[in-house]
Every structure is written in structure tokens, then in C-alpha cells.
Design a protein around this motif. Structure first.
Motif, PDB file in Angstrom:
ATOM      1  N   LEU A   1      -0.580  -4.117  12.707  1.00 13.67           N
ATOM      2  CA  LEU A   1      -1.840  -4.634  13.235  1.00 13.67           C
ATOM      3  C   LEU A   1      -1.965  -4.359  14.723  1.00 13.67           C
ATOM      4  CD1 LEU A   1      -4.433  -6.283  12.812  1.00 13.67           C
ATOM      5  CD2 LEU A   1      -3.097  -8.348  13.236  1.00 13.67           C
ATOM      6  N   GLY A   2      -0.882  -4.594  15.472  1.00 15.90           N
ATOM      7  CA  GLY A   2      -0.918  -4.367  16.908  1.00 15.90           C
ATOM      8  C   GLY A   2      -1.065  -2.906  17.278  1.00 15.90           C
ATOM      9  N   ARG A   3      -0.655  -2.016  16.380  1.00 14.14           N
ATOM     10  CA  ARG A   3      -0.785  -0.577  16.651  1.00 14.14           C
ATOM     11  C   ARG A   3      -2.113  -0.013  16.161  1.00 14.14           C
ATOM     12  NH1 ARG A   3       4.166  -0.860  13.812  1.00 14.14           N
ATOM     13  NH2 ARG A   3       5.938  -1.136  15.203  1.00 14.14           N
ATOM     14  N   GLY A   4      -2.838  -0.777  15.347  1.00 11.37           N
ATOM     15  CA  GLY A   4      -4.037  -0.225  14.726  1.00 11.37           C
ATOM     16  C   GLY A   4      -3.664   0.859  13.739  1.00 11.37           C
ATOM     17  N   ALA A   5      -2.598   0.628  12.955  1.00  8.01           N
ATOM     18  CA  ALA A   5      -2.062   1.638  12.057  1.00  8.01           C
ATOM     19  C   ALA A   5      -2.738   1.565  10.680  1.00  8.01           C
ATOM     20  CB  ALA A   5      -0.552   1.465  11.908  1.00  8.01           C
ATOM     21  N   LEU A   6      -2.336   2.493   9.809  1.00 11.73           N
ATOM     22  CA  LEU A   6      -2.928   2.582   8.469  1.00 11.73           C
ATOM     23  C   LEU A   6      -2.716   1.294   7.685  1.00 11.73           C
ATOM     24  CD1 LEU A   6      -4.270   4.339   6.241  1.00 11.73           C
ATOM     25  CD2 LEU A   6      -1.968   5.113   5.628  1.00 11.73           C
ATOM     26  N   PHE A   7      -1.526   0.692   7.818  1.00 10.53           N
ATOM     27  CA  PHE A   7      -1.210  -0.532   7.078  1.00 10.53           C
ATOM     28  C   PHE A   7      -1.435  -1.772   7.951  1.00 10.53           C
ATOM     29  CE2 PHE A   7       2.013   1.819   4.173  1.00 10.53           C
ATOM     30  CZ  PHE A   7       0.954   2.349   3.457  1.00 10.53           C
TER      31      PHE A   7
ATOM     32  N   GLY B   1      -5.393   1.565   3.111  1.00 11.38           N
ATOM     33  CA  GLY B   1      -4.036   1.129   3.409  1.00 11.38           C
ATOM     34  C   GLY B   1      -3.669  -0.155   2.683  1.00 11.38           C
ATOM     35  N   ALA B   2      -4.607  -1.115   2.644  1.00 17.29           N
ATOM     36  CA  ALA B   2      -4.348  -2.374   1.927  1.00 17.29           C
ATOM     37  C   ALA B   2      -4.172  -2.128   0.428  1.00 17.29           C
ATOM     38  CB  ALA B   2      -5.487  -3.358   2.171  1.00 17.29           C
TER      39      ALA B   2
END
Length: 463
Positions: free
Chosen positions: A69-75, A170-171
Motif C-alpha cells: 500500500l505504501g509503495r502504490g504497488a500491484l498488490f 491485484g486484489a
């Protein structure tokens, strides 16, 4: 626990399952580091307040997503849509008779409910991804850097479609990965994904604690850190032991089954018990309470209202009000801790009331010629079960409240300020919650491996 894994590794079939589970977890960790286009990772981390070690709801979600979440990643959303869908379905099962009947149909009914949960999780994931995008689009720049690189024109539309699509995909992919662990791995797929996300943050947290040993402007501050860092580690070790003790604790209500003769055979007559777990609701009441308590700050945070104490004298009344409100309900205040504790107790009773029906348990005992010694079948039995359940629920609620509120109380009492202005033990401010999840999944996995090893062990004719 390590002995169980060593013994399971010696069995070829279980060894393949363990390796497959590790492979899926590696894929999950890789997905937590795949950046989504049009999002600035540094600005994203500053927006979430993760760089400050702040104990926020976003920091908790970041921990269970493995930092995605903090990285704004795919997952970035991890399994939170699936968790929300599961909770909603459980609550609806009580209110909708069709779902209740489906739940009682055994394995086939459970498959139908799982299918409903997946579709509901997809809808929730799409909604959360859309809301998340608009929150990021409206967020103010952090240190002069916008969170989204494109917000207007054709580039803005492309960015919106890409970000919402990647978050939702991703979810959905994580749910599929969890199913693969359940079907081909060691089981408990969704729990294992959650476990892996939390465990992945432990090395960085240990590094932060080690850093605090050498941080301090004066010799006195360095000496204070040298005292509180080992104390923090000892406290967490004690918390793990306390959580393990309370997670395994249960109240066993004795049950005696009457003998009955069918043809020439005699059935029944054995003694058994009804186990009532002290922490039967798990971490759900904490998540419910945390979501409600953090909702005002999260909403106002996205609107750019920070609540700093240094407001100008000519600030508007609204700014002063919301600033005071945010400071009063900050996660390091006694006001927050008090309401947080009360909500955890309330949600614990609510969750147990939804999950357990004393009247239904008493009727099932009566149908199977079972009875609790000293209590007549029917209403007296259901009243006894209800009273026992209320007492155990109270103990479990106090236990969850202590685990959740203790880090806040520790910081307020000691006044310990850690490295970079962080709140010491509050650097892991939701450690009690994450410990509950980690310990629960570890114990559940151990029991699963033990049962699978027992299924594969056959005694010889001469034993």
C-alpha cells in the motif's frame, strides 16, 4: 512448532505442499514490489504517513499488505476486499434465511457461499480501487511532488483506468493465489497470504529498533534508548506468550449422551464436551473498532486537514474545530484509547452473538440425546450455555482490549520518544493486532500439518 515443520518436511507429499506454498508466497512478495504506472512511490509513502512510523489505520493496512500500500504497488489492497466480503457475508447469513440454509448444506453449501464471497470481493475491490484513485487524485502534493503524475486530459483518463484496473486485478489475483495454497499447498491460503504480508515487515522493524540504540543528541538520550529498546523486545516476547496462552484457552462444557439401543446394538453413553474459546472472535472486533476510530482522521487526512496545533490566530472557526478534533482523537491520546477499548468490547459481544446461537446448540444436543449434567434439556440448557458464553466473551473482550490498547498506554505512561521523533513502541503501534493475526495463523497452520501427518501415519499389523 518447529518440530512439527521438521517432521512434515520428512514426508515427501507434505514437502511438496510446503515448497508450493513458499513459491506462491514469493509471487505475492514480488507483486508487492511491482509499481503501478502514474503513481509516485515517494509521495505515496509521505501521504500515508508511513515514513513517520505513525500509528494510523493506513499503517496497519500497509503492514498486512506487506508494504504494498505504501509503495502504490500491484498488490496494494492485498486481501482486504476478501476480508470485507467475508465479514459482510457472515453478517448477512444471520439476516437472510437463504444464506443460512446454504450454510447448513455442508460442503456443497460452503462452495456456494465461497462463490458469493468471491463475486462480492470483486465488487468491493472495484469500489475500493475507484475510491482510492479519487482520494489520491484529490490529495495535496507532498514535499512539492504530486501523488499522481497525470490527473487531467487523456493522460488523466488513462491513469484512472490503469490504476483502478491494476488495483482490482491485484486484489483478484491474490484471492486466486490464496485458493492455490488451500488446494495444492498446506491449506489456509488466505490466512497464509495475510501472515506473509505481516512477517515481511519484521526485518525492517528490527532494523529500526537496532538503529534506536545509537540515536540521541545527548548521552542521556542514548542511555534511555539503550534501556527502552531491550524493554520493547521483552514486552513483545511477553505479549506473544500471553496471546498464545489466551488463544489456546477454552471453557469445556461437559456433555453426557444417553444410551439407546438400535436392534441388537447399543449406541451412545459416551461423555464429551462443548469447547468455548476465550478468543473465539479473533482479531475481528479490533479491526471493526479500529476502522471506526480511524475513519474521521482518514477522511480528513485525504482532504488535507492535518490538525497541527500551530494554527494561526486568524484561522477560521472550522479549521480550529477540526484541528482540535483530530488532536483529541489522535492514536496516541487517552481519549482515543478509551473509546477504542469500549468499541472492542462492544464489537466482541456483537460478533460472538452473530456466530453462536445457544438455543440452536441446546436443540442439537436434545436431538442427539445429549445433555449437560445438572441441567434439563431445552431452555435450562440454553440459559446455561448463554450465561457461560457471556462470561467467556467478557474475558475475551478484555483480553483483546488490553492487547490493542497496551502499546498506546505504554507510550503515554513512559513518555518514551524513539528515533526520528517516532513513538518508540508505537513504531509498531498496532503490534498487538498483528501479533494476534500472526500467532493465530501459526497455530492454525501447525494444527493443519499435524492432522495431515496423522492421516498419513498408519500403524502396522504388529503394532
Amino acid at each position: 512448532m518447529f518440530g512439527v515443520f521438521i517432521n512434515a518436511w520428512k514426508i515427501a507429499d507434505l514437502r511438496r505442499k510446503i515448497l508450493f506454498t513458499i513459491f506462491i508466497i514469493i509471487i505475492f512478495r514480488l507483486g508487492s514490489h511491482i509499481f503501478i504506472p502514474f503513481i509516485s512511490p515517494g509521495a505515496m509513502e509521505d501521504l500515508m504517513g508511513l515514513g513517520e512510523g505513525a500509528g494510523t489505520l493506513m499503517a496497519f493496512f500497509n503492514s498486512i499488505t506487506g508494504g504494498g500500500l505504501g509503495r502504490g504497488a500491484l498488490f496494494a489492497m492485498s486481501i482486504t476486499p476478501y476480508i470485507n466480503a467475508s465479514i459482510i457475508t457472515q453478517l448477512l447469513t444471520v439476516a437472510i434465511p437463504a444464506l443460512e440454509r446454504m450454510q447448513k448444506e455442508g460442503e456443497e453449501g460452503q462452495k456456494k457461499i465461497n462463490r458469493i464471497v468471491k463475486f462480492l470481493a470483486l465488487g468491493i475491490g472495484l469500489f475500493q480501487a475507484t475510491a482510492f484513485y479519487f482520494a489520491l487524485a484529490g490529495a495535496p502534493p507532498t514535499n512539492g511532488v504530486p501523488v499522481l503524475t497525470h490527473t487531467t486530459g487523456i493522460g488523466g483518463v488513462l491513469a484512472m483506468i490503469t490504476i483502478i484496473g491494476c488495483f482490482t486485478a491485484g486484489a483478484s489475483l491474490i484471492i486466486w493465489l490464496g485458493e492455490q495454497i488451500t488446494d495444492k499447498g498446506i491449506g489456509n491460503g488466505i490466512s497464509m497470504i495475510l501472515f506473509a504480508g505481516i512477517i515481511s515487515s519484521i526485518p525492517s522493524e528490527i532494523y529500526t529498533l537496532v538503529q534506536q540504540l545509537t540515536v540521541g543528541a545527548t548521552a542521556g538520550e542514548r542511555a534511555l534508548n539503550a534501556i527502552f529498546v531491550p524493554l520493547t523486545l521483552l514486552i513483545y516476547i511477553a505479549m506473544i506468550g500471553f496471546v498464545v496462552l489466551m488463544t489456546n484457552a477454552e471453557r469445556r462444557i461437559p456433555v453426557q449422551y444417553a444410551k439407546r439401543q438400535v436392534g441388537r446394538k447399543m449406541y451412545g453413553g459416551q461423555s464429551s464436551h462443548i469447547p468455548i474459546k476465550v478468543a473465539m472472535s479473533g482479531v475481528m472486533p479490533i479491526i471493526f473498532a479500529m476502522s471506526i476510530m480511524s475513519l474521521p482522521q482518514t477522511i480528513l487526512h485525504f482532504f488535507g486537514i492535518t490538525g497541527e496545533s500551530g494554527l494561526m490566530a486568524d484561522s477560521s472557526a472550522a479549521d480550529r474545530f477540526w484541528g482540535a478534533f483530530l488532536r483529541a482523537f489522535n492514536m496516541q491520546t487517552w481519549i482515543y484509547a478509551f473509546f477504542y477499548f469500549i468499541l472492542i468490547i462492544g464489537f466482541n459481544y456483537f460478533y460472538v452473538a452473530v456466530q453462536y446461537n445457544p438455543v440452536e446448540i441446546a436443540n442439537n444436543l436434545k436431538k442427539n440425546n445429549g445433555a449437560i449434567p445438572g441441567y434439563r434439556p431445552g431452555k435450562p440448557t440454553s440459559d446455561f450455555i448463554n450465561n457461560s458464553l457471556s462470561k467467556i466473551t467478557f474475558i475475551g473482550a478484555i483480553f483483546l482490549g488490553i492487547i490493542a490498547v497496551f502499546p498506546i498506554a505504554f507510550t503515554k505512561i513512559t513518555g518514551y520518544i524513539g528515533a526520528n521523533g517516532g513513538q518508540g513502541i508505537i513504531g509498531l503501534s498496532l503490534g498487538g493486532t498483528t501479533i494476534l493475526i500472526v500467532v493465530g495463523v501459526a497455530l492454525e497452520t501447525m494444527r493443519t500439518l499435524e492432522s495431515q501427518m496423522m492421516m498419513r501415519h498408519h500403524k502396522g499389523f504388529l503394532e
